[in-house]
Design an enzyme around this catalytic site. Structure first.
Site, PDB file in Angstrom:
ATOM      1  N   LYS A 177       0.851  -1.190   0.000  1.00  0.00           N
ATOM      2  CA  LYS A 177       0.000   0.000   0.000  1.00  0.00           C
ATOM      3  C   LYS A 177       0.885   1.237   0.000  1.00  0.00           C
ATOM      4  O   LYS A 177       1.502   1.580   1.008  1.00  0.00           O
ATOM      5  CB  LYS A 177      -0.937   0.051   1.207  1.00  0.00           C
ATOM      6  CG  LYS A 177      -2.055   1.106   1.009  1.00  0.00           C
ATOM      7  CD  LYS A 177      -2.717   1.544   2.304  1.00  0.00           C
ATOM      8  CE  LYS A 177      -1.990   2.668   2.965  1.00  0.00           C
ATOM      9  NZ  LYS A 177      -2.012   3.941   2.194  1.00  0.00           N
ATOM     10  N   GLU A 252      10.648   1.758   9.981  1.00  0.00           N
ATOM     11  CA  GLU A 252      11.629   2.814   9.749  1.00  0.00           C
ATOM     12  C   GLU A 252      10.867   4.124   9.828  1.00  0.00           C
ATOM     13  O   GLU A 252      10.056   4.439   8.956  1.00  0.00           O
ATOM     14  CB  GLU A 252      12.310   2.640   8.389  1.00  0.00           C
ATOM     15  CG  GLU A 252      13.540   3.506   8.236  1.00  0.00           C
ATOM     16  CD  GLU A 252      13.428   4.494   7.098  1.00  0.00           C
ATOM     17  OE1 GLU A 252      13.491   5.713   7.398  1.00  0.00           O
ATOM     18  OE2 GLU A 252      13.262   4.062   5.954  1.00  0.00           O
ATOM     19  N   CYS A 286      13.743  11.194   5.355  1.00  0.00           N
ATOM     20  CA  CYS A 286      13.838  10.877   6.775  1.00  0.00           C
ATOM     21  C   CYS A 286      15.274  10.947   7.264  1.00  0.00           C
ATOM     22  O   CYS A 286      15.526  11.151   8.456  1.00  0.00           O
ATOM     23  CB  CYS A 286      13.237   9.496   7.051  1.00  0.00           C
ATOM     24  SG  CYS A 286      13.915   8.179   6.027  1.00  0.00           S
ATOM     25  N   GLU A 382      10.608  16.726  13.819  1.00  0.00           N
ATOM     26  CA  GLU A 382      10.935  16.456  12.418  1.00  0.00           C
ATOM     27  C   GLU A 382      10.100  17.361  11.516  1.00  0.00           C
ATOM     28  O   GLU A 382       8.882  17.247  11.463  1.00  0.00           O
ATOM     29  CB  GLU A 382      10.671  14.989  12.074  1.00  0.00           C
ATOM     30  CG  GLU A 382      11.104  14.638  10.659  1.00  0.00           C
ATOM     31  CD  GLU A 382      10.864  13.182  10.307  1.00  0.00           C
ATOM     32  OE1 GLU A 382      11.703  12.613   9.591  1.00  0.00           O
ATOM     33  OE2 GLU A 382       9.843  12.628  10.741  1.00  0.00           O
TER      34      GLU A 382
END
Length: 484
Positions: A177, A252, A286, A382
């Site tokens: 997905k 992750e 990331c 982040e």
């Protein structure tokens, strides 16, 4: 009749609509125009894909194939991907505003993912364990079953293949997905898997939102493994969902990478990689080096070059071959990143260069921030955009503390020409990957993953084998001497 491209689900070897007929739009973030319609999976669509993958694993030939035959099928898929590089890259550029030149590079890395894991499983061996008791032990690595692979929007094709390639190489079947923001290239990958002759149900793709599509995948007891890349908050939800049926997870998650530049660094090299680490892919990585620490002795010289390099990046249409930097992937994400930029002065910082685009595009220019306190949200959270916060440091002890002062631990970088310092500091950094005098270089044999809020588990090489298989110990009696 719509002239928009259509992206359906690829289930059991066929591209299909959702059972409900529901669709959603996918948007080109650079032009802000709809370019495609996408089948929107509901719970029953996700279940249909799981059923296909389950049947292909339990009854089909894929997990029972010899390793060379399976590798040949995967290489055939990689061949088709190479032939269709421009088509795949175009879809990623349309879907997320990624410069086409960079999207082509991502396709090449995606192809390499398939080729590497095809060969890795073909050539891998088990272990033997000599025993002094008249027995012989050895290990086998059999496929785990059905894998749910949920991938992010920042590298739509590449991150999906990072999950799909080792999963199918080791004999599993997959339901993939992609993000609802970038469904196109993964849908095309599903089509190419059919064209390449992979057995039906080995690679299934569904499009839709986290709820209900993704949540159905993670909660279904017929799913044996869940691998996810995305934000830390969602990762915690997925881990809890998979725990209801004890499915192992590989997560992750977010990052807040530290980039350490020491006085003795090669300035040209350090500036080059600092720019790549935060401004490539418009900072939507990331692994981005979003916290930059520069030693005082070279701070002024470094910052002068760094600012000039950031301002020299060519901003424009992703399909212009000169473009190095373009829009953010969606309006929602643009609003998030813009919020951080707009709040810099209120938190005591200075925007040295960059800021939002005045023309209404979903664009945040390469942005360098200084003078912020270390407690500012820009340091701690982040941002996932082209925004870097910079601070100076005096010595090694101080900067190691600063680098590790985060709940994230995905990666770090350090730049020094002192070999002893390079090894010493790299060992002290709390991160899954440390790059020395470089960035974003990957060896697919090495472990990849993070600590803390950056994730759980490792993938790559034998680490992927550990996750996507069920290791088995086999113990044989070879000496039929006296029984005790």
């Amino acid at each position: 009749m719509s002239d928009l491209q259509f992206f359906g689900h690829v289930i059991d070897g066929e591209e299909v609509e959702s059972l409900s007929g529901k669709r959603f739009d996918t948007v080109n973030p650079y032009t802000q125009e709809v370019f495609g319609e996408v089948a929107e999976a509901q719970e029953e669509d996700a279940q249909r894909a799981i059923t296909a993958a389950r049947r292909a694993f339990d009854e089909g030939p894929w997990p029972r194939m010899g390793r060379r035959e399976r590798a040949a099928h995967i290489h055939a898929l990689a061949d088709l991907m190479e032939e269709r590089t421009d088509d795949l890259a175009t879809l990623d550029a349309l879907d997320m505003g990624k410069p086409l030149v960079q999207a082509r590079h991502d396709v090449a890395r995606s192809v390499h993912n398939f080729r590497f894991f095809a060969d890795h499983q073909r050539d891998a061996t088990g272990e033997t364990y000599p025993m002094d008791t008249g027995h012989h032990s050895y290990s086998e690595y059999g496929p785990a079953g059905v894998v749910a692979a949920i991938s992010p929007w920042n590298f739509p094709l590449m991150m999906a293949t990072w999950k799909i390639a080792p999963a199918i190489a080791w004999g599993n079947t997959v339901v993939a997905k992609p993000s609802e923001d970038t469904p196109a290239s993964v849908t095309m990958l599903g089509r190419l898997a059919v064209e390449a002759g992979l057995p039906n149900g080995v690679i299934n793709t569904i499009n839709g939102f986290g709820v209900p599509a993704g949540s159905t995948l993670t909660a279904d007891p017929r799913v044996d493994r869940v691998t996810f890349t995305g934000d830390s908050k969602t990762g915690k939800v997925i881990m809890a969902s998979a725990a209801t049926h004890l499915a192992p997870v590989s997560l992750e998650l977010g990052g807040k990478g530290a980039n350490l530049v020491f006085d003795d660094a090669d300035l040209d090299n350090a500036v080059h990689w600092a720019v790549e680490a935060i401004f490539r892919n418009a900072g939507q990585i990331c692994l981005a080096g979003s916290r930059l620490f520069v030693q005082s002795g070279i701070y002024d010289a470094f910052m002068e070059r760094f600012r000039a390099a950031a301002e020299a990046l060519v901003i424009g249409d992703p399909f212009d071959p000169r473009t190095q930097f373009s829009s953010l992937a969606s309006r929602r994400h643009f609003d998030k990143v813009k919020g951080y930029v707009d709040s810099v002065e209120a938190e005591g910082g200075t925007v040295l260069t960059g800021g939002t685009d005045p023309d209404g595009r979903w664009l945040v220019r390469p942005t360098i921030i200084t003078d912020l306190p270390l407690t500012a949200s820009h340091y701690c959270q982040e941002i996932f955009g082209p925004v870097v916060v910079v601070n100076r440091f005096e010595d090694e002890e101080e900067v190691v503390h600063l680098a590790n002062d985060t709940r994230y631990g995905l990666n770090a970088m350090l730049f020094t020409e002192n070999l002893s310092r390079a090894h010493r500091v790299a060992s002290r950094l709390r991160a899954g990957t440390v790059w020395v005098n470089c960035f974003f270089i990957r060896d697919l044999r090495t472990p990849f993953g993070g600590v803390g809020d950056s994730g759980v588990g490792r993938e790559g090489g034998t680490f992927s084998r550990e996750f996507f298989t069920e290791p088995k110990a086999i113990v044989m009696q070879i000496d039929r001497g006296p029984r005790g």
